[in-house]
Motif scaffolding. Structure first.
Motif, PDB file in Angstrom:
ATOM      1  N   UNK A  62      -3.151 -12.272  -4.858  1.00  0.00           N
ATOM      2  CA  UNK A  62      -3.878 -12.066  -6.121  1.00  0.00           C
ATOM      3  C   UNK A  62      -5.061 -11.119  -5.955  1.00  0.00           C
ATOM      4  N   UNK A  63      -4.834  -9.912  -5.433  1.00  0.00           N
ATOM      5  CA  UNK A  63      -5.944  -8.978  -5.248  1.00  0.00           C
ATOM      6  C   UNK A  63      -6.291  -8.267  -6.550  1.00  0.00           C
ATOM      7  N   UNK A  64      -7.435  -7.622  -6.574  1.00  0.00           N
ATOM      8  CA  UNK A  64      -7.747  -6.667  -7.625  1.00  0.00           C
ATOM      9  C   UNK A  64      -7.023  -5.357  -7.310  1.00  0.00           C
ATOM     10  N   UNK A  65      -6.619  -4.643  -8.346  1.00  0.00           N
ATOM     11  CA  UNK A  65      -5.878  -3.396  -8.130  1.00  0.00           C
ATOM     12  C   UNK A  65      -6.691  -2.393  -7.321  1.00  0.00           C
ATOM     13  N   UNK A  66      -7.998  -2.308  -7.601  1.00  0.00           N
ATOM     14  CA  UNK A  66      -8.800  -1.327  -6.868  1.00  0.00           C
ATOM     15  C   UNK A  66      -8.938  -1.685  -5.391  1.00  0.00           C
ATOM     16  N   UNK A  67      -8.830  -2.974  -5.067  1.00  0.00           N
ATOM     17  CA  UNK A  67      -8.848  -3.382  -3.666  1.00  0.00           C
ATOM     18  C   UNK A  67      -7.615  -2.861  -2.942  1.00  0.00           C
ATOM     19  N   UNK A  68      -6.454  -2.992  -3.567  1.00  0.00           N
ATOM     20  CA  UNK A  68      -5.217  -2.486  -2.966  1.00  0.00           C
ATOM     21  C   UNK A  68      -5.289  -0.973  -2.809  1.00  0.00           C
ATOM     22  N   UNK A  69      -5.766  -0.291  -3.847  1.00  0.00           N
ATOM     23  CA  UNK A  69      -5.863   1.167  -3.790  1.00  0.00           C
ATOM     24  C   UNK A  69      -6.810   1.615  -2.676  1.00  0.00           C
ATOM     25  N   UNK A  70      -7.929   0.911  -2.514  1.00  0.00           N
ATOM     26  CA  UNK A  70      -8.891   1.265  -1.472  1.00  0.00           C
ATOM     27  C   UNK A  70      -8.255   1.142  -0.086  1.00  0.00           C
ATOM     28  N   UNK A  71      -7.493   0.067   0.122  1.00  0.00           N
ATOM     29  CA  UNK A  71      -6.841  -0.130   1.413  1.00  0.00           C
ATOM     30  C   UNK A  71      -5.783   0.940   1.650  1.00  0.00           C
ATOM     31  N   UNK A  72      -5.039   1.291   0.633  1.00  0.00           N
ATOM     32  CA  UNK A  72      -4.001   2.307   0.785  1.00  0.00           C
ATOM     33  C   UNK A  72      -4.584   3.687   1.078  1.00  0.00           C
ATOM     34  N   UNK A  73      -5.796   3.941   0.610  1.00  0.00           N
ATOM     35  CA  UNK A  73      -6.439   5.218   0.920  1.00  0.00           C
ATOM     36  C   UNK A  73      -6.738   5.345   2.411  1.00  0.00           C
ATOM     37  N   UNK A  74      -6.977   4.215   3.061  1.00  0.00           N
ATOM     38  CA  UNK A  74      -7.326   4.206   4.482  1.00  0.00           C
ATOM     39  C   UNK A  74      -6.110   3.967   5.368  1.00  0.00           C
ATOM     40  N   UNK A  75      -5.229   3.093   4.891  1.00  0.00           N
ATOM     41  CA  UNK A  75      -4.139   2.580   5.722  1.00  0.00           C
ATOM     42  C   UNK A  75      -2.800   2.874   5.046  1.00  0.00           C
ATOM     43  N   UNK A  76      -1.970   3.752   5.601  1.00  0.00           N
ATOM     44  CA  UNK A  76      -0.721   4.169   4.947  1.00  0.00           C
ATOM     45  C   UNK A  76       0.399   3.133   5.114  1.00  0.00           C
ATOM     46  N   UNK A  77       0.293   2.046   4.378  1.00  0.00           N
ATOM     47  CA  UNK A  77       1.299   0.984   4.464  1.00  0.00           C
ATOM     48  C   UNK A  77       2.634   1.457   3.902  1.00  0.00           C
ATOM     49  N   UNK A  78       3.713   1.012   4.531  1.00  0.00           N
ATOM     50  CA  UNK A  78       5.051   1.345   4.037  1.00  0.00           C
ATOM     51  C   UNK A  78       5.466   0.472   2.864  1.00  0.00           C
ATOM     52  N   UNK A  79       4.972  -0.768   2.836  1.00  0.00           N
ATOM     53  CA  UNK A  79       5.456  -1.755   1.876  1.00  0.00           C
ATOM     54  C   UNK A  79       4.327  -2.743   1.593  1.00  0.00           C
ATOM     55  N   UNK A  80       4.318  -3.304   0.388  1.00  0.00           N
ATOM     56  CA  UNK A  80       3.333  -4.309   0.002  1.00  0.00           C
ATOM     57  C   UNK A  80       4.027  -5.647  -0.193  1.00  0.00           C
ATOM     58  N   UNK A  81       3.320  -6.718   0.159  1.00  0.00           N
ATOM     59  CA  UNK A  81       3.861  -8.072  -0.001  1.00  0.00           C
ATOM     60  C   UNK A  81       2.844  -8.888  -0.784  1.00  0.00           C
ATOM     61  N   UNK A  82       3.286  -9.474  -1.901  1.00  0.00           N
ATOM     62  CA  UNK A  82       2.380 -10.203  -2.780  1.00  0.00           C
ATOM     63  C   UNK A  82       2.696 -11.687  -2.746  1.00  0.00           C
ATOM     64  N   UNK A  83       1.675 -12.486  -2.419  1.00  0.00           N
ATOM     65  CA  UNK A  83       1.857 -13.914  -2.183  1.00  0.00           C
ATOM     66  C   UNK A  83       1.200 -14.781  -3.244  1.00  0.00           C
TER      67      UNK A  83
END
Length: 213
Positions: A62-83
């Motif tokens: 249950x993250x905020x969208x801007x939190x996910x975007x901030x992490x993706x700017x730093x860390x090039x994840x291949x896939x996201x998992x939502x719990x």
């Protein structure tokens, strides 16, 4: 072959050891209340320890969208998992394939979640506990998982000792392990990671031998 994801890795050395043992994917936990949580910069270091073609998966609750975007700017994840309780629209907005976890609460409406998350790369079935969204070390009744024609992942209390039985009984496309390959909460054990993956490959071997008879 059953794919293997080692979740909750926190350092590059262990990520490299997981890959050498045969992991297909590594999981990075961005849930601050978890003992396995990492920052975006830590996650980037972990990814640098992985081999080519090993999938990096970021786990969120249950993250905020801007939190996910901030992490993706730093860390090039291949896939996201939502719990958490994320909607399909939320999960789909980041331009990454996503996995939707289904915690097997007694009252869970699996059909409704399957219908909503048709765009998910895979569904992940996990044990449920009211005080934690995952990583509890608990198992659940595997027979509750419906017969599916789409990719799905089994999680929840898997260990080197029971993963072979799980593959034999329900034949998941992939298995996800965290606490089952640790020697303390949040501390992965290279020996147990290798034992887990060896147990998966042995179960696959038996399955293919039985199919050939």
């Amino acid at each position: 072959m059953t794919r293997v994801k080692i979740c909750g890795l926190r350092c590059a050395v262990l990520a490299e050891q997981a890959c050498e043992a045969g992991a297909d994917a590594i999981g990075l936990v961005f849930y601050p209340h978890s003992s396995r949580a990492v920052s975006a910069s830590q996650a980037l270091d972990v990814i640098k320890g992985t081999q080519a073609l090993v999938t990096s998966v970021g786990l969120f609750v249950d993250p905020q969208a801007d939190e996910v975007e901030r992490i993706l700017e730093i860390c090039p994840l291949d896939c996201l998992q939502f719990h958490g309780t994320e909607s399909a629209a939320f999960c789909e907005q980041f331009g990454r394939p996503y996995i939707k976890a289904i915690s097997m609460r007694p009252e869970i409406d699996i059909d409704a979640l399957l219908q909503e998350h048709q765009g998910a790369r895979a569904l992940l079935f996990d044990a449920w506990r009211p005080d934690a969204p995952g990583g509890t070390g608990d198992t659940f009744a595997w027979e509750r998982i419906p017969v599916l024609s789409r990719p799905w992942i089994l999680a929840g209390g898997l260990t080197p000792d029971n993963v072979g039985t799980a593959i034999e009984q329900v034949a998941p496309q992939a298995v996800d392990v965290s606490g089952g390959v640790e020697n303390a909460s949040g501390e992965k054990d290279p020996r147990r990671m290798r034992q887990f993956i060896d147990a998966v490959r042995e179960a696959d071997r038996r399955k293919h031998e039985d199919a050939a008879v």
